[in-house]
Write a protein that holds these residues in place. Sequence first.
Motif, PDB file in Angstrom:
ATOM      1  N   ARG A 203     -21.003  13.299 -14.059  1.00 53.29           N
ATOM      2  CA  ARG A 203     -20.194  13.393 -15.286  1.00 53.29           C
ATOM      3  C   ARG A 203     -19.738  12.008 -15.755  1.00 53.29           C
ATOM      4  NH1 ARG A 203     -19.170  17.764 -18.814  1.00 53.29           N
ATOM      5  NH2 ARG A 203     -19.677  19.620 -17.683  1.00 53.29           N
ATOM      6  N   GLU A 204     -19.907  11.749 -17.035  1.00 57.23           N
ATOM      7  CA  GLU A 204     -19.395  10.502 -17.607  1.00 57.23           C
ATOM      8  C   GLU A 204     -17.901  10.669 -17.892  1.00 57.23           C
ATOM      9  OE1 GLU A 204     -20.776   7.727 -17.875  1.00 57.23           O
ATOM     10  OE2 GLU A 204     -22.918   7.919 -18.205  1.00 57.23           O
ATOM     11  N   ALA A 205     -17.236   9.546 -18.194  1.00 53.66           N
ATOM     12  CA  ALA A 205     -15.813   9.621 -18.546  1.00 53.66           C
ATOM     13  C   ALA A 205     -15.660  10.434 -19.835  1.00 53.66           C
ATOM     14  CB  ALA A 205     -15.278   8.217 -18.743  1.00 53.66           C
ATOM     15  N   PRO A 206     -14.512  11.107 -20.040  1.00 51.66           N
ATOM     16  CA  PRO A 206     -14.337  11.875 -21.279  1.00 51.66           C
ATOM     17  C   PRO A 206     -14.550  10.983 -22.501  1.00 51.66           C
ATOM     18  CG  PRO A 206     -12.522  12.274 -19.779  1.00 51.66           C
ATOM     19  CD  PRO A 206     -13.329  11.179 -19.173  1.00 51.66           C
ATOM     20  N   GLY A 207     -15.262  11.487 -23.486  1.00 51.22           N
ATOM     21  CA  GLY A 207     -15.494  10.712 -24.713  1.00 51.22           C
ATOM     22  C   GLY A 207     -16.842  10.008 -24.740  1.00 51.22           C
ATOM     23  N   VAL A 208     -17.485   9.867 -23.578  1.00 54.25           N
ATOM     24  CA  VAL A 208     -18.799   9.197 -23.554  1.00 54.25           C
ATOM     25  C   VAL A 208     -19.890  10.245 -23.814  1.00 54.25           C
ATOM     26  CG1 VAL A 208     -20.457   7.928 -22.127  1.00 54.25           C
ATOM     27  CG2 VAL A 208     -18.020   7.404 -21.984  1.00 54.25           C
ATOM     28  N   ASN A 390     -21.427  22.872 -20.876  1.00 58.11           N
ATOM     29  CA  ASN A 390     -22.805  22.574 -20.506  1.00 58.11           C
ATOM     30  C   ASN A 390     -23.031  21.098 -20.774  1.00 58.11           C
ATOM     31  OD1 ASN A 390     -23.791  25.077 -19.659  1.00 58.11           O
ATOM     32  ND2 ASN A 390     -23.884  25.773 -21.768  1.00 58.11           N
ATOM     33  N   PRO A 391     -23.589  20.370 -19.796  1.00 59.76           N
ATOM     34  CA  PRO A 391     -23.651  18.911 -19.955  1.00 59.76           C
ATOM     35  C   PRO A 391     -24.613  18.430 -21.037  1.00 59.76           C
ATOM     36  CG  PRO A 391     -24.731  19.581 -17.934  1.00 59.76           C
ATOM     37  CD  PRO A 391     -24.086  20.803 -18.484  1.00 59.76           C
ATOM     38  N   VAL A 392     -25.529  19.285 -21.471  1.00 60.74           N
ATOM     39  CA  VAL A 392     -26.484  18.869 -22.518  1.00 60.74           C
ATOM     40  C   VAL A 392     -26.478  19.909 -23.638  1.00 60.74           C
ATOM     41  CG1 VAL A 392     -28.834  18.080 -22.965  1.00 60.74           C
ATOM     42  CG2 VAL A 392     -27.938  17.957 -20.661  1.00 60.74           C
ATOM     43  N   ALA A 393     -26.510  19.436 -24.876  1.00 60.34           N
ATOM     44  CA  ALA A 393     -26.648  20.338 -26.023  1.00 60.34           C
ATOM     45  C   ALA A 393     -27.778  19.792 -26.902  1.00 60.34           C
ATOM     46  CB  ALA A 393     -25.351  20.398 -26.805  1.00 60.34           C
ATOM     47  N   CYS A 394     -28.465  20.668 -27.586  1.00 61.42           N
ATOM     48  CA  CYS A 394     -29.613  20.236 -28.407  1.00 61.42           C
ATOM     49  C   CYS A 394     -29.456  20.738 -29.832  1.00 61.42           C
ATOM     50  CB  CYS A 394     -30.911  20.797 -27.865  1.00 61.42           C
ATOM     51  SG  CYS A 394     -31.123  20.526 -26.126  1.00 61.42           S
ATOM     52  N   SER A 395     -29.914  19.929 -30.750  1.00 56.27           N
ATOM     53  CA  SER A 395     -29.921  20.360 -32.140  1.00 56.27           C
ATOM     54  C   SER A 395     -31.206  19.862 -32.780  1.00 56.27           C
ATOM     55  CB  SER A 395     -28.711  19.809 -32.878  1.00 56.27           C
ATOM     56  OG  SER A 395     -28.617  18.438 -32.647  1.00 56.27           O
ATOM     57  N   CYS A 396     -31.620  20.551 -33.814  1.00 55.78           N
ATOM     58  CA  CYS A 396     -32.926  20.244 -34.376  1.00 55.78           C
ATOM     59  C   CYS A 396     -32.884  20.426 -35.886  1.00 55.78           C
ATOM     60  CB  CYS A 396     -33.922  21.204 -33.740  1.00 55.78           C
ATOM     61  SG  CYS A 396     -35.552  21.045 -34.359  1.00 55.78           S
ATOM     62  N   MET A 397     -33.526  19.514 -36.582  1.00 53.32           N
ATOM     63  CA  MET A 397     -33.526  19.592 -38.037  1.00 53.32           C
ATOM     64  C   MET A 397     -34.797  18.908 -38.547  1.00 53.32           C
ATOM     65  SD  MET A 397     -30.495  18.119 -40.265  1.00 53.32           S
ATOM     66  CE  MET A 397     -29.244  19.268 -40.499  1.00 53.32           C
ATOM     67  N   SER A 398     -35.496  19.540 -39.453  1.00 50.11           N
ATOM     68  CA  SER A 398     -36.740  18.943 -39.940  1.00 50.11           C
ATOM     69  C   SER A 398     -36.565  18.471 -41.369  1.00 50.11           C
ATOM     70  CB  SER A 398     -37.869  19.976 -39.893  1.00 50.11           C
ATOM     71  OG  SER A 398     -38.008  20.445 -38.589  1.00 50.11           O
ATOM     72  N   TYR A 399     -37.051  17.266 -41.622  1.00 52.50           N
ATOM     73  CA  TYR A 399     -36.902  16.694 -42.961  1.00 52.50           C
ATOM     74  C   TYR A 399     -38.001  15.664 -43.180  1.00 52.50           C
ATOM     75  CZ  TYR A 399     -34.764  14.038 -46.785  1.00 52.50           C
ATOM     76  OH  TYR A 399     -34.527  13.404 -47.967  1.00 52.50           O
ATOM     77  N   LYS A 400     -38.594  15.675 -44.328  1.00 50.90           N
ATOM     78  CA  LYS A 400     -39.670  14.748 -44.712  1.00 50.90           C
ATOM     79  C   LYS A 400     -40.768  14.682 -43.651  1.00 50.90           C
ATOM     80  CE  LYS A 400     -37.575  11.632 -48.045  1.00 50.90           C
ATOM     81  NZ  LYS A 400     -37.161  10.283 -48.370  1.00 50.90           N
ATOM     82  N   GLY A 401     -41.192  15.829 -43.164  1.00 49.10           N
ATOM     83  CA  GLY A 401     -42.328  15.885 -42.246  1.00 49.10           C
ATOM     84  C   GLY A 401     -42.015  15.489 -40.814  1.00 49.10           C
ATOM     85  N   VAL A 402     -40.741  15.280 -40.501  1.00 46.56           N
ATOM     86  CA  VAL A 402     -40.375  14.920 -39.122  1.00 46.56           C
ATOM     87  C   VAL A 402     -39.326  15.904 -38.613  1.00 46.56           C
ATOM     88  CG1 VAL A 402     -39.403  13.133 -37.616  1.00 46.56           C
ATOM     89  CG2 VAL A 402     -40.810  12.475 -39.559  1.00 46.56           C
ATOM     90  N   THR A 408     -27.693  15.698 -26.911  1.00 43.56           N
ATOM     91  CA  THR A 408     -26.425  15.016 -26.648  1.00 43.56           C
ATOM     92  C   THR A 408     -26.018  15.413 -25.241  1.00 43.56           C
ATOM     93  OG1 THR A 408     -25.493  16.835 -27.905  1.00 43.56           O
ATOM     94  CG2 THR A 408     -25.450  14.692 -28.941  1.00 43.56           C
ATOM     95  N   ARG A 409     -25.567  14.410 -24.458  1.00 45.55           N
ATOM     96  CA  ARG A 409     -25.344  14.714 -23.038  1.00 45.55           C
ATOM     97  C   ARG A 409     -24.109  13.984 -22.531  1.00 45.55           C
ATOM     98  NH1 ARG A 409     -27.974  10.509 -20.002  1.00 45.55           N
ATOM     99  NH2 ARG A 409     -29.392  10.088 -21.692  1.00 45.55           N
ATOM    100  N   THR A 410     -23.389  14.652 -21.638  1.00 45.76           N
ATOM    101  CA  THR A 410     -22.177  14.042 -21.074  1.00 45.76           C
ATOM    102  C   THR A 410     -22.364  13.689 -19.601  1.00 45.76           C
ATOM    103  OG1 THR A 410     -21.344  16.250 -20.621  1.00 45.76           O
ATOM    104  CG2 THR A 410     -20.541  15.201 -22.625  1.00 45.76           C
ATOM    105  N   VAL A 411     -23.606  13.723 -19.138  1.00 43.32           N
ATOM    106  CA  VAL A 411     -23.890  13.264 -17.773  1.00 43.32           C
ATOM    107  C   VAL A 411     -24.790  12.031 -17.853  1.00 43.32           C
ATOM    108  CG1 VAL A 411     -23.632  15.460 -16.537  1.00 43.32           C
ATOM    109  CG2 VAL A 411     -25.801  14.912 -17.636  1.00 43.32           C
ATOM    110  N   THR A 412     -24.831  11.262 -16.754  1.00 42.56           N
ATOM    111  CA  THR A 412     -25.574   9.997 -16.783  1.00 42.56           C
ATOM    112  C   THR A 412     -27.088  10.218 -16.858  1.00 42.56           C
ATOM    113  OG1 THR A 412     -23.832   9.241 -15.309  1.00 42.56           O
ATOM    114  CG2 THR A 412     -25.699   7.764 -15.592  1.00 42.56           C
ATOM    115  N   GLU A 413     -27.592  11.180 -16.113  1.00 46.25           N
ATOM    116  CA  GLU A 413     -29.034  11.298 -15.931  1.00 46.25           C
ATOM    117  C   GLU A 413     -29.694  12.117 -17.065  1.00 46.25           C
ATOM    118  OE1 GLU A 413     -26.742  12.517 -13.882  1.00 46.25           O
ATOM    119  OE2 GLU A 413     -26.713  11.171 -12.171  1.00 46.25           O
TER     120      GLU A 413
END
Lengths: 438, 229
Positions: A203-208, A390-402, A408-413
Motif C-alpha cells: 500500500r502506498e501512503a494515502p493520496g498517492v 480495491n487497490p486497482v480501478a480501471c476506466s476506458c474511453m474511446s476517442y478519435k480511433g484510440v 489507477t492504483r494505490t499499491v506500488t506493484e
Amino acid sequence: MSAQNANNKKHAEEQYQYKDWMRLDNAATIYPAISTKRNPSMFRLSMELTETVDPEVLKIALEHTLKRLPGFAQRLRVGLFWHYFEHQDNAPPVLPEVNSPCGYLDGKSNNNFMLRVRYFGKRISTEFFHALSDGMGAMVFFKTLVAEYLILKYNAQIPFDDGLLDCREMPKERETEDSFLKHARPISIGRDEKPAYHMGGTREAPGVLHIITAQIPLNEIHSKAKEYSATINELLVAVLIMSVYNIQQREARASKKIKPIKVNVPINMRKFYSSHTLRNFTSFVNVGIEPLLGKYSLEEIIAVVHHTMALEATEKVLNAKMSTNVTSGRNKAIRITPLFIKNRVMKLIVDRVGSRASSVTLTNIGLFKLPDEMEKYVDKIVCHLGAGVNPVACSCMSYKGVCNFTFTRTVTEPFLEREFIGLLVKMGINVKLESNLK
Amino acid sequence: MAYCVNCGVELSATEKKCPLCGRPSDAPSEEITERAYPAAVQKKKISAWNVVILGVLLMLIPAIICLMCDLFSDFKISWSLYVLGGELVAYTFITLPVVLKSPKSLACISADVSVTGLYLTLIAYLTGNMAWLLPLGIPAAFLVGAAVFGLIKMSKTRLAPLHKFAIGAVALSAVSITADMLSRNYLFHSFFPRWTLCGLGPVLIIAGALLYIEHNKDIKDKIVRRTFI
C-alpha cells in the motif's frame, strides 16, 4: 395554439427553481460515510486540447458552467439525520495539476465545492466527488465546461444538444431530479454476494495514486473482439478477468484463498428511462468466474461475460437492485437514526457487501463523440477512477480511433497492468503507454 | 518512437522508462518531451526524534502543573513525584519502540522493566515502606517482563498452532505459579505455592492432549470434520 400553450407551460414547468439546499440522491448518501483519505470516492475526466490552456479563461468558463448547472455548485453539509447539499454562489479555484489526482477533497482549499478543476499544459481536468454525480452526469458538466472555454477562448461555434449544454440557457429542473426515487418499485432483493478475490500489494501512503494509460488502437481491439464474436466491452472485461485470474493462480495456491474473480461494471440507468438527471443514476453488475470450478480459457470467460451481462444488465434486475437501496432509505427506523450512527452502519454494509463483492472496477464510457466544431480543438479524452478499497480501478474511453484504458492504483506493484497489457500484446494488439511515474 | 522490448509496448514520448517493468526508454533524451503529469511533491517525513521532543514538551505541561500545585500547597515536593515517575514510565514504554530504527523486543522490555523497577523503588521510598520492594515488587516486574518477552518470541516461532497453545498454557501456568510463590513468600515467608497448583494439573492434561492431537493426524482430521464452520 393549444399545442403552443402546452409547450410554453411545459417550458415554464421546466424552469429551474434555485434551491438553497437539496437532499443527496439515494446513491450519493453512501459516499460521505465511506470516503476517507485512502478511499476518497473521486473520479476525474480530462481533455487534452490542441493548445496550452489559459487558466484565466478557464476560470470564467467554470463560473458560467456552474451558473448553468447549479446542481454542481454545492457544498456538503452535515445534518442531524442526513447529509445535504447547500448551494454556493461563488466558484472553486482553478488549480494547477498534481502528480496524484483524485485526492481527498479538502473543503477549505476548494471553497468547499465537491469538484476540482485542474489544468496542466494542454490538459483540462475536473475531479468530482461521487456524491455529486456519476460518470455520465459529470461528463455533461465537463463537456459544457470545455465547450464554454473554447467559446470564450476561440469564439468557437459549437452546436448544443442534450449532452452539451448552452451556458446562456436557464438551468432545468429535470437535471437535478433524484431519478432513483422516481423510478424505484416497491420491491427489494438480497444484497449478499460471495466475497471476491482481492489482489495484494504494498500500500502506498494515502493520496498517492499511480496512473498508467494504455492507448489501444480502436480498429485493432475491434477486429480482435470480432474474432471472438464479442463486443469491445465484453472483450476488455474478459481480458481483465483473465488477468486477475492469472494473478490469483500465481499468488493464491491454497484453495481457501481461491475466491471468485469479479469485475464491477457500472451500468448507466438513463438508457432504460427517459431521465435527464445529472446526478447519480447508475447501477452495476458484478460479472466474473469461479476459479474453483476449473481452468478457464479466454473464450469461456468471454461467454460468461456475454451471458451474465445479458441476464443481469436488464432493466428489471437493475431496477430491483436500485429499489432495494431506495426501500432501505425509506425505512422509518433508518430515517430517524442519527447520522453519526448511520455513517458507521453504512460503512460496515459497504465493507461487508459492496467492496468485498468485486475484485476490480471497470467503467467503460464507450465511444466518445464531440461535435466537429469542438473535436478539432480536442486531441484526447481520458477518465480516471480513484482507487480505494480495491487497490486497482480501471476506466476506458474511446476517442478519435484510440481506446484509452486507464489503470489507477494505490499499491506500488503494477501486477494487474503488466498482466492485462501483456495479454493484449500477446493477442497482437499494439499498446502505447503513458504514466505519471517518475 | 520508443519501445520496451521486455513488455512489447510502445512508450509515449513523455516516458523515461517503461511504467510496467522499469526498463529505461530507448528514445534519445532529446526526444523525451515534457512529462504527462507534474512531478510528485515529496512530503517530508517527521523524524522519530521530533516525536520524542514533542512528547517531552507535552509531558512537561502536566509535570510542571503538578509540581507547582504540590509546591504551592505546602512548600514541599511530595505527591507530584508519583506523577513525574508515572510519566517517565509511560514515556519509556511508548517512545523507545518509536525511536529505535529496528526495535528489538529484548532491549525494549529490559528498558521497560528497569524503569518500572525504578518507579516502584520511588513509590517504596516515598511511602517509607521498603519491605515489599525486593521480595515482591522488583521480582514481579521481572516476571511480567519475562512473560511478555516469551509471548512475543512464541508468536514469531513457526510452530504448529496446537503446539503453540500447549506451550503457551504451560508457560502461563509457570508464570502464575511463580507469582503465587512470590506473593506467598512476601506474606507468609514460604515459597510453597498453593492455589496455582490446583490449576497446574488440568493445564498439563490439556497441553498433553493438544500435543497428542497435533501428532495424531486421524484424530485431528476427525475433529476438523466435525467442527468446521
